[in-house]
Motif scaffolding. Sequence first.
Motif, PDB file in Angstrom:
ATOM      1  N   ARG A 156      86.118  67.258  70.034  1.00  0.00           N
ATOM      2  CA  ARG A 156      86.101  65.881  69.529  1.00  0.00           C
ATOM      3  C   ARG A 156      85.037  65.698  68.455  1.00  0.00           C
ATOM      4  NH1 ARG A 156      87.541  64.579  74.960  1.00  0.00           N
ATOM      5  NH2 ARG A 156      85.364  64.676  75.626  1.00  0.00           N
ATOM      6  N   GLN A 157      83.886  66.323  68.631  1.00  0.00           N
ATOM      7  CA  GLN A 157      82.762  66.131  67.721  1.00  0.00           C
ATOM      8  C   GLN A 157      82.889  66.941  66.423  1.00  0.00           C
ATOM      9  OE1 GLN A 157      80.199  63.999  68.056  1.00  0.00           O
ATOM     10  NE2 GLN A 157      81.071  63.230  69.975  1.00  0.00           N
ATOM     11  N   SER A 158      83.846  67.845  66.363  1.00  0.00           N
ATOM     12  CA  SER A 158      83.961  68.728  65.188  1.00  0.00           C
ATOM     13  C   SER A 158      85.026  68.245  64.200  1.00  0.00           C
ATOM     14  CB  SER A 158      84.262  70.158  65.640  1.00  0.00           C
ATOM     15  OG  SER A 158      85.430  70.205  66.453  1.00  0.00           O
ATOM     16  N   GLU A 159      85.301  66.959  64.174  1.00  0.00           N
ATOM     17  CA  GLU A 159      86.234  66.391  63.208  1.00  0.00           C
ATOM     18  C   GLU A 159      85.775  66.731  61.788  1.00  0.00           C
ATOM     19  OE1 GLU A 159      89.480  64.385  61.772  1.00  0.00           O
ATOM     20  OE2 GLU A 159      88.992  64.570  63.909  1.00  0.00           O
ATOM     21  N   GLY A 160      86.696  67.225  60.972  1.00  0.00           N
ATOM     22  CA  GLY A 160      86.367  67.587  59.600  1.00  0.00           C
ATOM     23  C   GLY A 160      85.956  69.038  59.423  1.00  0.00           C
ATOM     24  N   PHE A 161      85.825  69.777  60.536  1.00  0.00           N
ATOM     25  CA  PHE A 161      85.487  71.198  60.450  1.00  0.00           C
ATOM     26  C   PHE A 161      86.740  72.002  60.099  1.00  0.00           C
ATOM     27  CE2 PHE A 161      81.319  72.080  62.809  1.00  0.00           C
ATOM     28  CZ  PHE A 161      80.825  70.811  62.565  1.00  0.00           C
ATOM     29  N   SER A 162      86.568  73.054  59.326  1.00  0.00           N
ATOM     30  CA  SER A 162      87.655  74.004  59.103  1.00  0.00           C
ATOM     31  C   SER A 162      87.785  74.900  60.322  1.00  0.00           C
ATOM     32  CB  SER A 162      87.374  74.867  57.870  1.00  0.00           C
ATOM     33  OG  SER A 162      86.295  75.764  58.123  1.00  0.00           O
ATOM     34  N   MET A 163      88.880  75.639  60.404  1.00  0.00           N
ATOM     35  CA  MET A 163      89.063  76.590  61.508  1.00  0.00           C
ATOM     36  C   MET A 163      87.950  77.634  61.516  1.00  0.00           C
ATOM     37  SD  MET A 163      91.447  76.007  63.621  1.00  0.00           S
ATOM     38  CE  MET A 163      93.126  75.561  63.996  1.00  0.00           C
ATOM     39  N   ALA A 164      87.527  78.041  60.336  1.00  0.00           N
ATOM     40  CA  ALA A 164      86.465  79.048  60.259  1.00  0.00           C
ATOM     41  C   ALA A 164      85.174  78.527  60.889  1.00  0.00           C
ATOM     42  CB  ALA A 164      86.226  79.444  58.804  1.00  0.00           C
ATOM     43  N   TYR A 165      84.850  77.258  60.635  1.00  0.00           N
ATOM     44  CA  TYR A 165      83.629  76.688  61.208  1.00  0.00           C
ATOM     45  C   TYR A 165      83.783  76.416  62.704  1.00  0.00           C
ATOM     46  CZ  TYR A 165      80.216  76.044  57.500  1.00  0.00           C
ATOM     47  OH  TYR A 165      79.248  76.262  56.553  1.00  0.00           O
ATOM     48  N   VAL A 166      84.963  76.002  63.128  1.00  0.00           N
ATOM     49  CA  VAL A 166      85.187  75.772  64.555  1.00  0.00           C
ATOM     50  C   VAL A 166      84.967  77.069  65.328  1.00  0.00           C
ATOM     51  CG1 VAL A 166      86.920  75.197  66.295  1.00  0.00           C
ATOM     52  CG2 VAL A 166      86.759  73.835  64.203  1.00  0.00           C
ATOM     53  N   GLN A 167      85.505  78.157  64.821  1.00  0.00           N
ATOM     54  CA  GLN A 167      85.311  79.449  65.486  1.00  0.00           C
ATOM     55  C   GLN A 167      83.840  79.840  65.489  1.00  0.00           C
ATOM     56  OE1 GLN A 167      88.144  82.739  64.915  1.00  0.00           O
ATOM     57  NE2 GLN A 167      86.433  83.933  64.115  1.00  0.00           N
ATOM     58  N   GLU A 168      83.145  79.559  64.402  1.00  0.00           N
ATOM     59  CA  GLU A 168      81.736  79.943  64.306  1.00  0.00           C
ATOM     60  C   GLU A 168      80.869  79.180  65.303  1.00  0.00           C
ATOM     61  OE1 GLU A 168      78.550  82.152  63.179  1.00  0.00           O
ATOM     62  OE2 GLU A 168      80.676  82.453  62.729  1.00  0.00           O
ATOM     63  N   ILE A 169      81.284  77.985  65.712  1.00  0.00           N
ATOM     64  CA  ILE A 169      80.529  77.242  66.736  1.00  0.00           C
ATOM     65  C   ILE A 169      80.403  78.084  68.001  1.00  0.00           C
ATOM     66  CG2 ILE A 169      80.562  75.245  68.273  1.00  0.00           C
ATOM     67  CD1 ILE A 169      82.034  73.710  66.054  1.00  0.00           C
ATOM     68  N   VAL A 170      81.517  78.671  68.440  1.00  0.00           N
ATOM     69  CA  VAL A 170      81.503  79.477  69.662  1.00  0.00           C
ATOM     70  C   VAL A 170      80.759  80.788  69.434  1.00  0.00           C
ATOM     71  CG1 VAL A 170      82.913  80.638  71.387  1.00  0.00           C
ATOM     72  CG2 VAL A 170      83.655  78.447  70.435  1.00  0.00           C
ATOM     73  N   VAL A 171      81.035  81.439  68.320  1.00  0.00           N
ATOM     74  CA  VAL A 171      80.385  82.729  68.042  1.00  0.00           C
ATOM     75  C   VAL A 171      78.875  82.565  68.002  1.00  0.00           C
ATOM     76  CG1 VAL A 171      80.106  84.548  66.324  1.00  0.00           C
ATOM     77  CG2 VAL A 171      82.384  83.638  66.812  1.00  0.00           C
ATOM     78  N   ASN A 172      78.399  81.542  67.319  1.00  0.00           N
ATOM     79  CA  ASN A 172      76.961  81.303  67.226  1.00  0.00           C
ATOM     80  C   ASN A 172      76.366  80.989  68.595  1.00  0.00           C
ATOM     81  OD1 ASN A 172      74.498  80.759  65.526  1.00  0.00           O
ATOM     82  ND2 ASN A 172      74.766  78.720  66.403  1.00  0.00           N
ATOM     83  N   ALA A 173      77.101  80.234  69.418  1.00  0.00           N
ATOM     84  CA  ALA A 173      76.611  79.910  70.761  1.00  0.00           C
ATOM     85  C   ALA A 173      76.495  81.161  71.626  1.00  0.00           C
ATOM     86  CB  ALA A 173      77.548  78.890  71.416  1.00  0.00           C
ATOM     87  N   LEU A 174      77.481  82.041  71.554  1.00  0.00           N
ATOM     88  CA  LEU A 174      77.444  83.262  72.350  1.00  0.00           C
ATOM     89  C   LEU A 174      76.300  84.174  71.903  1.00  0.00           C
ATOM     90  CD1 LEU A 174      81.273  84.030  72.596  1.00  0.00           C
ATOM     91  CD2 LEU A 174      79.774  83.159  74.404  1.00  0.00           C
ATOM     92  N   LEU A 175      76.069  84.260  70.596  1.00  0.00           N
ATOM     93  CA  LEU A 175      74.963  85.088  70.099  1.00  0.00           C
ATOM     94  C   LEU A 175      73.615  84.527  70.527  1.00  0.00           C
ATOM     95  CD1 LEU A 175      76.249  85.917  66.487  1.00  0.00           C
ATOM     96  CD2 LEU A 175      76.173  87.424  68.477  1.00  0.00           C
ATOM     97  N   ARG A 176      73.497  83.207  70.530  1.00  0.00           N
ATOM     98  CA  ARG A 176      72.256  82.586  71.012  1.00  0.00           C
ATOM     99  C   ARG A 176      72.031  82.917  72.488  1.00  0.00           C
ATOM    100  NH1 ARG A 176      69.647  78.145  68.941  1.00  0.00           N
ATOM    101  NH2 ARG A 176      70.166  77.560  66.800  1.00  0.00           N
ATOM    102  N   SER A 177      73.105  82.910  73.260  1.00  0.00           N
ATOM    103  CA  SER A 177      72.995  83.212  74.686  1.00  0.00           C
ATOM    104  C   SER A 177      72.543  84.646  74.910  1.00  0.00           C
ATOM    105  CB  SER A 177      74.342  82.965  75.372  1.00  0.00           C
ATOM    106  OG  SER A 177      74.734  81.612  75.252  1.00  0.00           O
ATOM    107  N   VAL A 178      73.069  85.578  74.096  1.00  0.00           N
ATOM    108  CA  VAL A 178      72.657  86.979  74.196  1.00  0.00           C
ATOM    109  C   VAL A 178      71.172  87.107  73.905  1.00  0.00           C
ATOM    110  CG1 VAL A 178      72.891  89.263  73.159  1.00  0.00           C
ATOM    111  CG2 VAL A 178      74.928  87.917  73.682  1.00  0.00           C
ATOM    112  N   ASP A 179      70.689  86.390  72.886  1.00  0.00           N
ATOM    113  CA  ASP A 179      69.267  86.444  72.533  1.00  0.00           C
ATOM    114  C   ASP A 179      68.378  85.937  73.662  1.00  0.00           C
ATOM    115  OD1 ASP A 179      69.901  87.474  70.081  1.00  0.00           O
ATOM    116  OD2 ASP A 179      69.853  85.531  69.045  1.00  0.00           O
ATOM    117  N   ARG A 180      68.966  85.059  74.493  1.00  0.00           N
ATOM    118  CA  ARG A 180      68.176  84.482  75.583  1.00  0.00           C
ATOM    119  C   ARG A 180      68.415  85.174  76.920  1.00  0.00           C
ATOM    120  NH1 ARG A 180      69.168  78.154  75.486  1.00  0.00           N
ATOM    121  NH2 ARG A 180      71.327  78.919  75.623  1.00  0.00           N
ATOM    122  N   GLY A 181      68.960  86.383  76.862  1.00  0.00           N
ATOM    123  CA  GLY A 181      69.118  87.149  78.086  1.00  0.00           C
ATOM    124  C   GLY A 181      70.534  87.257  78.598  1.00  0.00           C
TER     125      GLY A 181
END
Length: 421
Positions: A356-381
């Motif tokens: 809902r909050q990603s209105e106006g995002f392209s598909m590339a950016y929507v996918q990057e939201i998850v990818v960036n979140a997973l990478l942050r999680s890896v950095d935190r253990g």
Amino acid sequence: MRETLLENEQAQAFLLAHPYQKGWKVYRYTEAIAAQLFLCFLPDYLRDHCPQAISRRELIRHLSDDELFDAPFVAHATPAGNPWDVKLDLNGSGWRGLLEFEWADFPIHILASSLSARYSWTDVFTVATQSNRALRSLHQSLAHYARNVRMKGRPGRITVINGDDVDVRSAPWDDLLLPPGMVEDIRTSVEGFFRSEQTYQQLGLPHRRGFLFTGPPGCGKTATIRALTTHTSATFVTVDGRYDVEDYHVERALNLANQQSPAVVILEDLDKLISSNRISLAHLLNLLDGLREFKGVLVIATSNEPQKLDPALLHRPSRFDRIWRFPLPRYEQRLELLVKVARGQFSMAAVQEVARQSEGFSMAYVQEIVVNALLRSVDRGGQTDDDALTTSLATMEAQRKSAAKSDDVAARESVGFACSG
């Protein structure tokens, strides 16, 4: 300047070694002519079909990125007449140096060199022969080898006229998240074109079509081309817009497609392509809808900014008969992509909220939201939680606003198949 002097010295030495008094005829091929004659394949052709004809070979090869970084060099050789083994296709995208051999009982010597021309480099081929008939015979044999062995259409592979060929990763139709009915419309239009040759003939129409994909970057244009490449039994040809593209590159792409039909010519970022001072709009229009007859050739172009295209391209159906707009994804499409990429790593409530909050995002950016979140999680253990997804959404929103202030927003949101494979 130093390189130019060196090239001149090499050319002069070559001319002195092949005086006309001894029956030599010397020609100089420009890069455009050499490309049309497929001289880039000459060393491989001689090695595979008549190595005994080579009397002298002092070559430097230009290797592809795969050869340099991903795979060891493998010497390739196939018996005459056998199909080219793409698994061993590691022979470089070009060559420079001296090649001397015999053809049809006459010597042919070729010096391939690079010449600095103002702000760019161009390839020149100086050719010496004692028989024009032998030279013409070589051209014919090399063209047959290039078209029927090296460049024959292969599933998932795109021939790049001005660069290394591209192996496109498999892309199932189900992976395309487009508005309802759009995928099927594009798919049936492409398949229908290639099935309808006889119908075109009965109607007295040239068997060629033009499709245009428009819309913001990162919304599925390139992904659709990947899917078409994976599932369409045709030769795919393109030009790489990252380098200086000239009229003859586009013309050669269309000519090769015509020779290898059924074929698809891909022109990514058409708006940028025609803005180049090396491309003549009049020449492009004539190629797409001129007197030259193309059979079984489909041109698919993409454009992030169709408003920059000349009306002559958009408003004449014989150039681009169908136009599809790839819009920014709706909530349902964003949610479907987030669920697919997240794979249960976050709660459904968090995923729905991000959708809902990603209105106006392209598909590339929507996918990057998850990818960036997973990478942050890896950095935190390695522990994933919904906070990481929420934080990533804020990060991507800030990045989008920053990118919107830059002229490079298109490059940030999408990566063409020629770059990514």
